[in-house]
Design an enzyme around this catalytic site. Structure first.
Site, PDB file in Angstrom:
ATOM      1  N   ASP A   1       0.876  -1.290   0.032  1.00 14.69           N
ATOM      2  CA  ASP A   1       0.157   0.027   0.061  1.00 14.69           C
ATOM      3  C   ASP A   1       0.878   1.147   0.058  1.00 14.69           C
ATOM      4  O   ASP A   1       0.179   2.511  -0.165  1.00 14.69           O
ATOM      5  CB  ASP A   1      -0.920  -0.115   1.200  1.00 14.69           C
ATOM      6  CG  ASP A   1      -0.249  -0.204   2.401  1.00 14.69           C
ATOM      7  OD1 ASP A   1       0.248  -1.268   2.742  1.00 14.69           O
ATOM      8  OD2 ASP A   1      -0.108   0.815   3.479  1.00 14.69           O
TER       9      ASP A   1
ATOM     10  N   TYR B   1      -0.043   2.366  14.588  1.00 21.05           N
ATOM     11  CA  TYR B   1       1.051   3.079  14.871  1.00 21.05           C
ATOM     12  C   TYR B   1       1.104   4.182  15.878  1.00 21.05           C
ATOM     13  O   TYR B   1      -0.153   4.643  16.170  1.00 21.05           O
ATOM     14  CB  TYR B   1       1.545   3.845  13.398  1.00 21.05           C
ATOM     15  CG  TYR B   1       1.780   2.994  12.384  1.00 21.05           C
ATOM     16  CD1 TYR B   1       3.068   2.533  12.030  1.00 21.05           C
ATOM     17  CD2 TYR B   1       0.526   2.442  11.781  1.00 21.05           C
ATOM     18  CE1 TYR B   1       3.378   1.720  10.897  1.00 21.05           C
ATOM     19  CE2 TYR B   1       1.106   1.474  10.639  1.00 21.05           C
ATOM     20  CZ  TYR B   1       2.258   1.309  10.299  1.00 21.05           C
ATOM     21  OH  TYR B   1       2.603   0.137   9.243  1.00 21.05           O
TER      22      TYR B   1
ATOM     23  N   LYS C   1      -1.985  -5.419  13.456  1.00 22.18           N
ATOM     24  CA  LYS C   1      -0.388  -5.204  13.090  1.00 22.18           C
ATOM     25  C   LYS C   1       0.177  -3.928  13.831  1.00 22.18           C
ATOM     26  O   LYS C   1      -0.519  -3.026  14.194  1.00 22.18           O
ATOM     27  CB  LYS C   1      -0.387  -4.693  11.714  1.00 22.18           C
ATOM     28  CG  LYS C   1       1.091  -4.504  11.290  1.00 22.18           C
ATOM     29  CD  LYS C   1       1.062  -3.795   9.763  1.00 22.18           C
ATOM     30  CE  LYS C   1       2.291  -3.071   9.517  1.00 22.18           C
ATOM     31  NZ  LYS C   1       2.230  -2.687   7.949  1.00 22.18           N
TER      32      LYS C   1
END
Length: 257
Positions: free
Chosen positions: A25, A146, A177
């Site tokens: 991506d 993140y 993730k």
């Protein structure tokens, strides 16, 4: 009764409950830099190498993803570019329904924590909406987390990474993730997040052998797998890189000493 979500999850999770995902991506964020000039060639190599799933944007899904049965297609719903400031803060650029129409087996979203009070609230609200749509459509949801502003101090980084992963799971992620939290926090990460956790590959710095050793160690500590981008598509031989990482994830290799 087996749900649509469960059927689709089985396409990306191995019998060992592990998975190797490859993310491309980055093409939206950075353009064709770092090995993504010819997307179709990269995707062919990733499939040939044996990845369990590949993360693409809708354009690559429609135009470049090979039609095959071996590698699940994960359509990424979030995006931004480095052409504007704050590129790490993503916005929704695709709907789950569009991804499903393209043949997606899963969808993914990007959530940055610590981007600011309003930004965090907006990201969490949108994640809740996507999760609800995925439940309705029977689409598994991968959430890429993140944490902005966290340094390399393990005592700060580890708990922040774990909290982000736990937050994503609490809001409906089927796979999470996260960045590597530091070796001392791997066991806690695997135990604290009650859905499969995959580790981001991170910047393609440091040697390949060191990365493979780190990946073996993470899998040995109970992490469900890897979600790697630049370390694969920036490799001279992406197919071989994927094959080696597949052996790490699914080969029951012992953790590094």
């Amino acid at each position: 009764m087996i749900s649509g979500k469960e059927r689709r999850l089985r396409r990306v999770m191995g019998a060992d409950a592990r998975t190797l995902l490859v993310a491309v991506d980055h093409a939206l964020t950075t353009g064709g830099a770092g090995g993504l000039t010819r997307m179709s060639g990269v995707l062919d190599a990733v499939v040939a190498g044996g990845a369990d799933g590949i993360v693409v944007h809708r354009g690559s899904a429609a135009n470049s993803m090979p039609v095959q049965r071996d590698t699940a297609m994960i359509v990424h719903l979030s995006g931004n570019t480095r052409l504007s400031s704050g590129g790490e803060l993503k916005t929704r650029v695709c709907a789950p329904e569009t991804a499903l129409a393209l043949g997606a087996d899963l969808v993914s979203v990007h959530v940055t924590f610590g981007g600011g009070h309003q930004e965090d609230r907006a990201a969490l609200a949108d994640l809740g909406k996507v999760a609800a749509s995925c439940d309705r459509l029977g689409l598994p949801l991968l959430v890429m987390t993140y944490v902005a502003g966290v340094g390399e101090d393990p005592a700060e980084r580890g708990p922040a990474v774990i909290h982000a992963g736990r937050a994503a799971a609490e809001l409906g992620a089927d796979i999470v993730k996260v960045a590597h939290p530091g070796t001392d926090y791997l066991d806690e990460l695997a135990a604290s997040v009650e859905v499969p956790v995959v580790l981001a590959g991170g910047e393609a710095e440091g040697g390949w052998d060191a990365y493979v050793t780190s990946a073996k160690d993470a899998v040995g500590h109970g992490v469900a797998g890897l979600c790697v981008g630049r370390r694969v598509f920036g490799s001279p031989d992406p197919a071989a890189a994927v094959a080696e990482l597949r052996s790490v994830v699914h080969g029951a290799l012992p953790a590094a000493a």
